[in-house]
Scaffold this active site. Sequence first.
Site, PDB file in Angstrom:
ATOM      1  N   SER A   1       0.856  -1.186   0.000  1.00  0.00           N
ATOM      2  CA  SER A   1       0.000   0.000   0.000  1.00  0.00           C
ATOM      3  C   SER A   1       0.897   1.242   0.000  1.00  0.00           C
ATOM      4  O   SER A   1       1.624   1.467  -0.956  1.00  0.00           O
ATOM      5  CB  SER A   1      -0.942  -0.023   1.212  1.00  0.00           C
ATOM      6  OG  SER A   1      -1.824   1.069   1.190  1.00  0.00           O
TER       7      SER A   1
ATOM      8  N   HIS B   1      -2.755  -0.994  -3.220  1.00  0.00           N
ATOM      9  CA  HIS B   1      -3.905  -0.131  -2.939  1.00  0.00           C
ATOM     10  C   HIS B   1      -3.765   1.139  -3.774  1.00  0.00           C
ATOM     11  O   HIS B   1      -2.873   1.947  -3.525  1.00  0.00           O
ATOM     12  CB  HIS B   1      -3.971   0.217  -1.454  1.00  0.00           C
ATOM     13  CG  HIS B   1      -4.217  -0.969  -0.578  1.00  0.00           C
ATOM     14  ND1 HIS B   1      -3.986  -0.948   0.777  1.00  0.00           N
ATOM     15  CD2 HIS B   1      -4.676  -2.223  -0.847  1.00  0.00           C
ATOM     16  CE1 HIS B   1      -4.297  -2.125   1.304  1.00  0.00           C
ATOM     17  NE2 HIS B   1      -4.708  -2.915   0.331  1.00  0.00           N
TER      18      HIS B   1
ATOM     19  N   ASP C   1      -3.990  -5.223   5.933  1.00  0.00           N
ATOM     20  CA  ASP C   1      -4.410  -6.036   4.796  1.00  0.00           C
ATOM     21  C   ASP C   1      -3.282  -6.989   4.405  1.00  0.00           C
ATOM     22  O   ASP C   1      -2.134  -6.577   4.269  1.00  0.00           O
ATOM     23  CB  ASP C   1      -4.762  -5.126   3.609  1.00  0.00           C
ATOM     24  CG  ASP C   1      -5.406  -5.885   2.459  1.00  0.00           C
ATOM     25  OD1 ASP C   1      -5.985  -6.958   2.704  1.00  0.00           O
ATOM     26  OD2 ASP C   1      -5.328  -5.389   1.314  1.00  0.00           O
TER      27      ASP C   1
END
Length: 387
Positions: A205, A232, A329
């Site tokens: 991310s 992301h 995540d």
Amino acid sequence: MPVKVLIVDDSSFFRRRVSEILAADSDIDVIDTAVNGADAVAKAAALRPDVITMDVEMPVLDGISAVKQIMAKTPTPILMFSSLTREGAGATLDALDAGALDFLPKKFEDIARNNDDAVAILQRKVKELGRRRLMSWRRPAMATPTTAPGSTAALNNARPVRAPQSQFTQSRTQTEPSVSASPSPRVNGFRASGKNYRLVVIGTSTGGPVALQSILTQLPRNFPLPILLVQHMPSAFTPAFAQRLNNLCKIDVKEAEQGDTLKPGTAYLAPGGQQMMLDPRATTAKLKVFTDDNPRITYKPSVDVTFASSAKKFGGDVLAIVLTGMGADGREGARMLKQYGARVWAQDERSCVVYGMPQAVVSAGLHDHQLALEDVASHLIKEVGHG
């Protein structure tokens, strides 16, 4: 100690809005604003903020040029504000190449479902980036291309001609055998496990675009496995990011599409706003790309979703790598992979922009190795038996 922030934008309305949002958090101190890139460079040197928020398009000196000058003179974590357009995507990726660490859409309604969530995301990102500065932050080293991203020279020189590759299918008894790594090679004290693999999956991310570019540009054109990438990123950005990586890398990189059959030496980037998984009904290793309306899944794309489907399709024959990023995540997907006997690597704290996702994996005891970003590519090549 509050995070000191310098806000840079030529719009007085936007400067005021961002200032009000950040000042509402007691852990953030807006120390000043700047009206253009030249003003930002001067104030960054004079005030030494912990974080700078930066617009892209400004008079006198644009945001990308300001980022380059600030990173050369007084390196500081920089958060870009970008429009969600093709042009905005390209400019933002240029800013990340120049040294910015992260970005957010300039329209706050594009950040989250409601205004309160958008405010919380902005405040959280600023604080996370600020903590890196307070910890004597230094931007991780990365492989720098010798030609400009997307330039004609990059297209002509970085893409070697390759022979057609066979399809990568699920069964080990079909045309493509699993890759077996030798247990003996060492790279900087790292010993390859000797495990067989059929897939590499990477999740990241904040800080991920630079980290992925650093790793993928070092892989040889005949890298023997397919790679799934989950970054992301908004849907407007992933096509441009995949194209940029494809221009710079020896391996092929593409934005994943519904029905793609996995091939060795090809990396598939999950499209922004959608989920990417391995199709459980396909007899070969094919991708399923779909819109996910499940409110319980925060990230779209989600590392957990891709990791979990990889575990179900390939069992333990997967090498998963969790890179820099905010949140957790990838932790639950890594947990499932470990249950099947897969191996999981996590980026170390020193080389992360935000040690969130890797920390979640490490804290849960799910990692086999913690690696510095600069070591990931060489260790990956050794681990899959190609070096």
